[in-house]
Design a protein around this motif. Structure first.
Motif, PDB file in Angstrom:
ATOM      1  N   GLN A  18      99.333  -6.848  38.856  1.00  0.00           N
ATOM      2  CA  GLN A  18      98.446  -7.988  39.099  1.00  0.00           C
ATOM      3  C   GLN A  18      98.475  -8.466  40.551  1.00  0.00           C
ATOM      4  O   GLN A  18      97.408  -8.730  41.119  1.00  0.00           O
ATOM      5  N   PRO A  19      99.643  -8.593  41.207  1.00  0.00           N
ATOM      6  CA  PRO A  19      99.624  -9.045  42.609  1.00  0.00           C
ATOM      7  C   PRO A  19      98.825  -8.102  43.525  1.00  0.00           C
ATOM      8  O   PRO A  19      98.088  -8.564  44.397  1.00  0.00           O
ATOM      9  N   ARG A  20      98.948  -6.807  43.299  1.00  0.00           N
ATOM     10  CA  ARG A  20      98.209  -5.833  44.111  1.00  0.00           C
ATOM     11  C   ARG A  20      96.707  -5.967  43.875  1.00  0.00           C
ATOM     12  O   ARG A  20      95.903  -5.954  44.811  1.00  0.00           O
ATOM     13  N   ILE A  21      96.308  -6.132  42.609  1.00  0.00           N
ATOM     14  CA  ILE A  21      94.893  -6.278  42.275  1.00  0.00           C
ATOM     15  C   ILE A  21      94.355  -7.586  42.854  1.00  0.00           C
ATOM     16  O   ILE A  21      93.272  -7.619  43.445  1.00  0.00           O
ATOM     17  N   GLN A  22      95.128  -8.669  42.724  1.00  0.00           N
ATOM     18  CA  GLN A  22      94.700  -9.955  43.271  1.00  0.00           C
ATOM     19  C   GLN A  22      94.536  -9.865  44.782  1.00  0.00           C
ATOM     20  O   GLN A  22      93.574 -10.394  45.341  1.00  0.00           O
ATOM     21  N   ALA A  23      95.453  -9.176  45.444  1.00  0.00           N
ATOM     22  CA  ALA A  23      95.351  -9.016  46.897  1.00  0.00           C
ATOM     23  C   ALA A  23      94.088  -8.245  47.271  1.00  0.00           C
ATOM     24  O   ALA A  23      93.429  -8.565  48.273  1.00  0.00           O
ATOM     25  N   ALA A  24      93.733  -7.246  46.483  1.00  0.00           N
ATOM     26  CA  ALA A  24      92.515  -6.476  46.754  1.00  0.00           C
ATOM     27  C   ALA A  24      91.274  -7.358  46.605  1.00  0.00           C
ATOM     28  O   ALA A  24      90.346  -7.289  47.421  1.00  0.00           O
ATOM     29  N   VAL A  25      91.255  -8.204  45.591  1.00  0.00           N
ATOM     30  CA  VAL A  25      90.125  -9.118  45.388  1.00  0.00           C
ATOM     31  C   VAL A  25      90.073 -10.137  46.524  1.00  0.00           C
ATOM     32  O   VAL A  25      89.011 -10.422  47.076  1.00  0.00           O
ATOM     33  N   ASP A  26      91.240 -10.663  46.896  1.00  0.00           N
ATOM     34  CA  ASP A  26      91.299 -11.651  47.981  1.00  0.00           C
ATOM     35  C   ASP A  26      90.873 -11.058  49.318  1.00  0.00           C
ATOM     36  O   ASP A  26      90.389 -11.778  50.189  1.00  0.00           O
ATOM     37  N   LEU A  41      88.619 -13.450  35.980  1.00  0.00           N
ATOM     38  CA  LEU A  41      88.270 -12.517  34.909  1.00  0.00           C
ATOM     39  C   LEU A  41      88.293 -11.075  35.395  1.00  0.00           C
ATOM     40  O   LEU A  41      88.731 -10.179  34.664  1.00  0.00           O
ATOM     41  N   ALA A  42      87.844 -10.828  36.624  1.00  0.00           N
ATOM     42  CA  ALA A  42      87.881  -9.470  37.173  1.00  0.00           C
ATOM     43  C   ALA A  42      89.318  -8.978  37.293  1.00  0.00           C
ATOM     44  O   ALA A  42      89.626  -7.833  36.934  1.00  0.00           O
ATOM     45  N   VAL A  43      90.206  -9.837  37.771  1.00  0.00           N
ATOM     46  CA  VAL A  43      91.620  -9.464  37.888  1.00  0.00           C
ATOM     47  C   VAL A  43      92.213  -9.229  36.504  1.00  0.00           C
ATOM     48  O   VAL A  43      92.908  -8.237  36.271  1.00  0.00           O
ATOM     49  N   GLN A  44      91.917 -10.104  35.560  1.00  0.00           N
ATOM     50  CA  GLN A  44      92.434  -9.948  34.201  1.00  0.00           C
ATOM     51  C   GLN A  44      91.960  -8.636  33.586  1.00  0.00           C
ATOM     52  O   GLN A  44      92.746  -7.902  32.970  1.00  0.00           O
ATOM     53  N   LEU A  45      90.687  -8.311  33.763  1.00  0.00           N
ATOM     54  CA  LEU A  45      90.137  -7.075  33.218  1.00  0.00           C
ATOM     55  C   LEU A  45      90.801  -5.860  33.863  1.00  0.00           C
ATOM     56  O   LEU A  45      91.141  -4.885  33.184  1.00  0.00           O
ATOM     57  N   ALA A  46      91.017  -5.915  35.172  1.00  0.00           N
ATOM     58  CA  ALA A  46      91.677  -4.806  35.871  1.00  0.00           C
ATOM     59  C   ALA A  46      93.112  -4.625  35.370  1.00  0.00           C
ATOM     60  O   ALA A  46      93.574  -3.494  35.181  1.00  0.00           O
TER      61      ALA A  46
END
Length: 159
Positions: A18-26, A41-46
């Motif tokens: 999750q931290p890696r995915i959140q960083a990518a979105v940010d 929701l995008a992070v949760q789905l990923a």
């Protein structure tokens, strides 16, 4: 296997990525959290899909309908009969949820999880009634532990 064992067998979500995915979105060309709940929701789905970039095929909106027992104490804004009307409106494709779903190409499924009425004659309705509504939570627990577990398992099966 008991209902509780079935519930406990649902795997815990692995959030290690999750931290890696959140960083990518940010890191996208936008202010952080600018898209609000959509980003969450995008992070949760990923995380659920275990992918950096989530994908959605055949989107579906599941609407679980039920009545709460507080209606009997006059606390609710609308009587239980409104729930039946909303179920009928959703099944007819005329609710705002149906309009939003059409925009994104999602199929709408309506589930009777605990409407305080007999809806056995409704075509297209998924029947998963736990009870005829809940108990009045101002006077007693709204649901028994067995009802809660049954509801969670039914929801997981339908999803």
């Amino acid at each position: 296997m008991s209902k509780l064992d079935s519930l406990l067998a649902i795997p815990v979500l692995d959030r290690s990525n999750q931290p890696r995915i959140q960083a990518a979105v940010d890191g996208k060309a936008k202010p952080p959290r600018a898209l609000g709940r959509i980003e969450e929701l995008a992070v949760q789905l990923a995380v659920i899909q275990k992918k950096s970039l989530p994908s959605v095929r055949q989107p579906q909106l599941l609407v679980f309908a039920g009545d709460h027992g507080l209606t009997r104490s006059g606390v609710a804004a609308f009587p239980s009969g409104v729930t039946v009307s909303m179920v009928d409106t959703l099944l007819a494709g005329r609710a705002s949820a149906n309009a939003f779903a059409r925009v994104v190409g999602a199929r709408v499924s309506v589930i009777d999880a605990g409407v305080a009425a007999d809806l056995s004659d409704r075509r297209g309705l998924i029947h998963a009634k736990i009870a005829m509504g809940t108990q009045d939570a101002s006077k007693a627990p709204a649901m028994s532990t067995d009802q809660v577990i049954s509801g969670l398992l039914a929801g997981a099966d339908i999803a």
